[in-house]
Structures are given as structure tokens and as C-alpha cells.
Scaffold this motif. Structure first.
Motif, PDB file in Angstrom:
ATOM      1  N   MET A  57       0.822  -1.209   0.000  1.00 17.81           N
ATOM      2  CA  MET A  57       0.000   0.000   0.000  1.00 17.81           C
ATOM      3  C   MET A  57       0.861   1.267   0.000  1.00 17.81           C
ATOM      4  SD  MET A  57      -3.613   0.005   1.841  1.00 17.81           S
ATOM      5  CE  MET A  57      -3.116   0.229   3.511  1.00 17.81           C
ATOM      6  N   PHE A  58       2.166   1.116   0.291  1.00 16.70           N
ATOM      7  CA  PHE A  58       3.036   2.293   0.258  1.00 16.70           C
ATOM      8  C   PHE A  58       3.170   2.874  -1.144  1.00 16.70           C
ATOM      9  CE2 PHE A  58       5.663   1.471   4.386  1.00 16.70           C
ATOM     10  CZ  PHE A  58       4.501   1.579   5.126  1.00 16.70           C
ATOM     11  N   GLU A  59       2.990   2.043  -2.176  1.00  9.27           N
ATOM     12  CA  GLU A  59       2.950   2.583  -3.545  1.00  9.27           C
ATOM     13  C   GLU A  59       1.622   2.306  -4.233  1.00  9.27           C
ATOM     14  OE1 GLU A  59       5.537   0.704  -2.628  1.00  9.27           O
ATOM     15  OE2 GLU A  59       7.246   2.082  -2.665  1.00  9.27           O
ATOM     16  N   GLY A  60       0.826   1.405  -3.669  1.00  8.19           N
ATOM     17  CA  GLY A  60      -0.420   1.041  -4.330  1.00  8.19           C
ATOM     18  C   GLY A  60      -0.206   0.104  -5.507  1.00  8.19           C
ATOM     19  N   VAL A  61       0.923  -0.574  -5.561  1.00  9.20           N
ATOM     20  CA  VAL A  61       1.146  -1.611  -6.572  1.00  9.20           C
ATOM     21  C   VAL A  61       1.168  -2.944  -5.836  1.00  9.20           C
ATOM     22  CG1 VAL A  61       2.668  -2.509  -8.360  1.00  9.20           C
ATOM     23  CG2 VAL A  61       2.536  -0.043  -7.962  1.00  9.20           C
ATOM     24  N   GLU A 118       5.140   8.067  -4.143  1.00 12.51           N
ATOM     25  CA  GLU A 118       3.955   7.631  -4.889  1.00 12.51           C
ATOM     26  C   GLU A 118       2.744   7.456  -3.972  1.00 12.51           C
ATOM     27  OE1 GLU A 118       4.601   5.075  -8.172  1.00 12.51           O
ATOM     28  OE2 GLU A 118       6.312   6.299  -8.751  1.00 12.51           O
ATOM     29  N   SER A 119       2.966   7.563  -2.647  1.00 13.15           N
ATOM     30  CA  SER A 119       1.833   7.493  -1.717  1.00 13.15           C
ATOM     31  C   SER A 119       2.198   8.240  -0.446  1.00 13.15           C
ATOM     32  CB  SER A 119       1.489   6.035  -1.428  1.00 13.15           C
ATOM     33  OG  SER A 119       0.524   5.946  -0.403  1.00 13.15           O
TER      34      SER A 119
END
Lengths: 385, 146
Positions: A57-61, A118-119
Motif C-alpha cells: 500500500m506504500f505505492e499502491g502496486v 507515490e503514496s
């Protein structure tokens, strides 16, 4: 360990708040190519790739490793991903070491990363699930009461955390890859910075960084042909415990003490302060330096803060801690543990540049994660053991 | 025995940011200009969309190639009940389209009225958005060419 394993390559990106010039793949690639160059190897020389990063979830990938095979030369080769929260950079190094020490592979590329721009990690760590309590305060809010408990228990002076914050930022000035560069840093500047989570001030916490760190591990035969001195891995250890539990000592976690005891036994270390020349340990909030000094056995319980107070942990002290500037100066979360492991290796290879500790021959790399419940450590040395 | 089940709404959202890098970035920028940009791989094949690293040798790729906005359907599937957010509101074909000048195919919607009108090997042409912003939505869909 069974077969000898060496670190023969290290590569880091410049750590920065935003690396918008590269994709996630490009960021990993930058560190990986530098590690290969250091090792005198190409993609074709690598037998397997191990990736580490913190929560998706830190980048949503979701499961980013699934699309990174091209970028990391892993097509047609084994590729694994490790995840143990903030300690992942360390545990990824340990898992990769096992791939070589077991004889499964000869040359393994290890890459850890985070692209925090990115997040928002504090958002991702503060999500409240239905029917559970939630502090909605991120990592700082979680650890602040633990630090207060330490201060009270050890009867530590209030300014110890400030001294750590200044020391690590001064060290960072000698590390070309460090994110935070604060040439004017002073105890007054730290003291005057906003209180975020009492007792953690703004300048006593880590930055949010984009960055990747890579290492190349090799067996004894492969290490012989490499252009730069290897760092030999003398021991590796990983330990875990639950976040919450009756009787759990969150200030001085049992898992951390066990992990240190294990890695010291493998490396033949009986007195860590005497036998280890320098250490890179995971200190995202300043007070964790004295706390880990005790957990790691460098100081007796309640005495860790004295090593900060008398300058022992400074670059010129007898036990330099985080000569690179540490997590307080660069925090690409998933890579931060690998940075500690890699910086320990650079020290014993004599390749740490302006932050080289004179005559460092044995060094500790340390990482912790989750609610101070996951630990990963390695000891590296200039000579094989 | 009657059992009460606890339920509660749980929704999370965050606006993520994406940095595309030099090759995917060139593809996206090309869409804004109404162009389809690929990259030449180590074996000479042209990959569309442009990719950063060679899938065979892992080397950096850098030779950008503009391909045509006309191409051929390599395979397709009929979407009889489009859902919200899909390229078209009426039935259409999802097709892999190999643009003329490219060696790989990419997924595009084909607006062709009825499933009986499309076939593998059919020739198509891109339909572009009037206002383009550098996202995949700039390429609305394809139309059949006679």
C-alpha cells in the motif's frame, strides 16, 4: 553457516524525497546496475534475484515483484520477494545469503526499495479496520509511548534523543547518497523543531525517501574473481514476536535480544562493544539508538543512553553507530534495512569513502520492523570465517 | 442457534502518484500528440507500448520508434454488456491490435457494432480523443477499415 558467502557488490541510489525522473522499475534498476558494476558482473552472471519491500500500500502496486523481472534481469531465473515490514531490507539480505550458503545458487542479486513519493506511508499505516482500535498516528505515534517508557525506566536525560539526531545528521554530510543534508544542524535546531509525537520532535524523526539499495552475494569461488574487496558474512539471524501480548517487553524486545545472541554466536563475538568495530542499526526515531544499544548488548540495561551522552557512538567514538547517517538521514522504508546491511559491508570492504571508520574489520548490520517485533541482523568481516 | 454477524462499512482510498520513466513516459506523451510510440528491442523487434528493458537481454532500451495508428487484429473477444468505466457504453470487441510497424500487439477496444463484423486479421484504425491529456484514454478505441 555452511558454504562461505561474500558481499561482492553494493549499489545505492541517491535518496531523495521525490525521484519523479524514474519509474519504480527504473529506481531498482539504478541500484542494481551499480551493484553489478561494483561486482564486475553483468545480468547474465546472476543466478537468482531476491526483492524486498515494505507494505504494497506504500505505492499502491500489489505484488510489484510480478512486473519487475525484466528490469532486474530475472527472466528465466528464480525471483523471490520477502516481506517483513520495516525489517525487510535486513531479512531479504538474510534469505538471499541462505540461497548461497545452502549451495542452491552461486551469485544472487538482492534489491530492496521504496518509492514513498507515490503514496503516503503515514496514511497507509494509520488505516483503522472495523471493530479494532486505531491510533491513526502512523509509526511515530506507535513508538512515542515506548520511548517515554524507556526514558522513565532508564532515568535518561531529556536531550539524549536530540544528541542522536545531531550526530546522525553530521554523519550524513559525509555520505553522498544520504537524503537529508543539514550542514547547520545543532542541538538548538533540533530542540526548537516542532514536537510531533511527544517526545519525538520533527528533527528526531526520519525523512520520507525514494530509493533503492542492492547487493550482490557470491560464493567463495565467484568472489575470487571480483574487482573489489569482498565483505564476508560471518553470521545471519532473524527473529519475530507478536505486536501485542501480555508480558511482552516492547522497550527491550525479547526477539531482538535473541536475534543478537544468535548472530554473535555464529560470528564468534563474545563482547560486542569490543569485538565489533562499527554498526549500522535501524534508528527511525532518535531514541531508538540508546534503546538498541541495550537490546544489542553494547550496553547494560538502562545504560545505553550513556554511550550517546559521552560520545561513544559518534563517528570518532569507540563504537561508531550509523556512520552513514542512518535511517534518520534517509528512509526508503523497504530499503532502509538493506542500506544498514550494505553500509556495514562497505565499512569492512574499506569502501565507505568519507564516512569510512578507520580500520573497520567487523561490522553489524541491523534492521527492525512492525511494532518492534521483527528483527534481522548480520555480521560481516574483512576476512572469511 | 441464531448467530448475529457483525458488519461495518470499510472503504479506503488514496490518490497515488506514478512516475512513468523515460520509455513509458514517451509512449504516454506520444498519445497526447496522437502518435503511437514503441521501442526497438535488442533482437530488432518493435515493442508497443515502449518498454524500458529488453525482455530477452535485460539491457536498457532507448531507440524510440513511431508506428502507424493503423493495424491488424491478432485476436479478439466480444463484450456484449459493457460496464461503467469501459471505453464504450455499447457492445464492442476487446482486441489485441498489432499496429503497422510494430511486432507486438496491445489491447484496444474496437467499435464495430456487431460481433459478426470483426475477425482475426481485420484491419483497424485508431479513433483519437478530441482533447488529449497524455493518458491511455487519448486512444478512445479502433474502428474497422474496409
Amino acid at each position: 553457516m555452511s558454504n562461505r558467502v561474500a558481499v561482492v557488490g553494493v549499489g545505492q541510489t541517491k535518496y531523495a524525497a521525490k525521484r519523479q525522473d524514474v519509474s519504480i522499475a527504473g529506481l531498482l534498476r539504478e541500484a542494481a546496475t551499480r551493484a553489478l558494476d561494483d561486482a564486475g558482473m553483468t545480468w547474465a552472471d546472476i543466478d537468482a534475484v531476491v526483492i524486498g519491500k515494505a507494505p504494497d500500500m506504500f505505492e499502491g502496486v500489489m505484488m510489484p515483484e510480478l512486473y519487475l523481472a525484466d528490469a532486474l534481469g530475472a527472466v528465466g531465473k528464480p525471483m523471490l520477494r520477502v516481506h517483513t515490514a520495516g525489517s525487510v531490507g535486513g531479512s531479504t539480505g538474510v534469505m538471499a545469503t541462505h540461497l548461497v550458503s545452502s549451495g542452491a545458487h552461486k551469485r544472487v542479486l538482492v534489491v530492496c526499495f521504496e518509492k514513498q513519493s507515490e503514496s503516503n506511508a503515514t496514511w497507509a499505516l494509520s488505516i483503522r479496520l472495523p471493530f479494532t482500535g486505531g491510533s491513526v498516528t502512523g509509526a511515530g505515534g506507535f513508538f512515542a509511548p515506548v520511548i517515554r517508557a524507556y526514558m522513565r525506566r532508564a532515568n535518561a536525560p531529556d536531550d539524549i534523543g536530540i544528541k542522536v539526531a545531531v550526530k546522525d545528521r553530521l554523519n550524513a554530510l559525509n555520505n553522498p547518497y544520504a537524503h537529508l543534508k543539514l550542514p547547520d544542524i545543532s542541538e538548538e535546531m533540533v530542540r526548537e523543531s516542532p514536537m510531533l509525537w511527544d517526545p519525538i520532535r520533527y528533527l528526531e524523526t526520519c525523512p520520507s525517501s525514494d530509493g533503492a539499495c542492492a547487493i550482490v552475494l557470491a560464493d567463495e569461488d565467484s568472489a575470487k574473481g571480483t574487482p573489489n574487496p569482498p565483505a564476508w558474512i560471518h553470521g545471519t539471524a532473524v527473529r519475530s514476536e507478536p505486536t501485542m501480548g501480555a508480558g511482552r517487553d516492547v522497550v527491550n524486545p525479547h526477539a531482538g535480544r535473541d536475534c543478537a545472541k544468535d548472530v554473535y554466536a555464529q560470528a564468534g563475538i563474545t563482547d560486542p562493544r569490543r569485538d565489533i568495530d562499527c554498526a549500522e542499526i535501524y534508528v527511525p526515531f532518535s531514541w531508538y539508538e540508546p534503546m538498541w544499544m541495550e537490546n544489542l548488548g553494547f550496553a547494560a540495561e538502562g545504560e545505553g543512553w550513556k554511550m550517546v551522552d559521552d560520545g561513544s557512538t559518534s563517528f570518532t567514538g569507540d563504537m561508531p553507530i550509523n556512520p552513514s547517517g542512518g535511517v534518520l538521514s534517509s528512509n526508503p522504508i523497504g530499503a532502509s534495512g538493506m542500506c544498514r546491511f550494505a553500509e556495514a559491508a562497505l565499512q569492512v570492504r574499506g569502501m565507505a569513502g568519507d564516512h569510512q571508520v578507520d580500520g573497520a574489520r567487523t561490522a553489524l548490520g541491523h534492521a527492525y520492523g512492525g511494532g518492534a517485533q521483527f528483527f534481522a541482523m548480520w555480521i560481516v568481516g574483512s576476512e572469511p570465517r | 442457534m441464531k448467530t448475529d454477524v457483525l458488519t461495518a462499512p470499510h472503504s479506503i482510498e488514496y490518490t497515488y502518484t506514478r512516475s512513468t520513466g523515460p520509455m513509458i513516459g514517451a509512449f504516454m506523451t506520444g498519445l497526447r500528440d496522437g502518435k503511437i510510440i514503441g521501442v526497438r528491442g535488442a533482437d530488432g523487434r518493435v515493442h508497443v507500448p515502449a518498454i524500458d528493458y529488453d525482455p530477452v537481454t535485460s539491457e536498457d532500451l532507448s531507440e524510440l520508434v513511431e508506428v502507424a495508428d493503423t493495424g491488424v487484429v491478432t485476436t479478439w473477444s466480444w463484450n456484449d454488456q459493457p460496464r461503467s468505466g469501459q471505453p464504450l457504453e455499447h457492445p464492442f470487441a476487446w482486441a489485441l491490435v498489432r499496429w503497422d510497424g510494430a511486432d507486438t500487439a496491445m489491447l484496444v477496444a474496437v467499435d464495430c457494432g456487431d460481433a459478426s463484423t470483426i475477425s482475426t486479421g481485420a484491419k483497424v484504425k485508431a479513433r483519437w480523443a478530441d482533447e488529449r491529456t497524455g493518458t491511455i484514454h487519448d486512444l478512445c478505441c479502433c474502428e474497422l477499415q474496409s
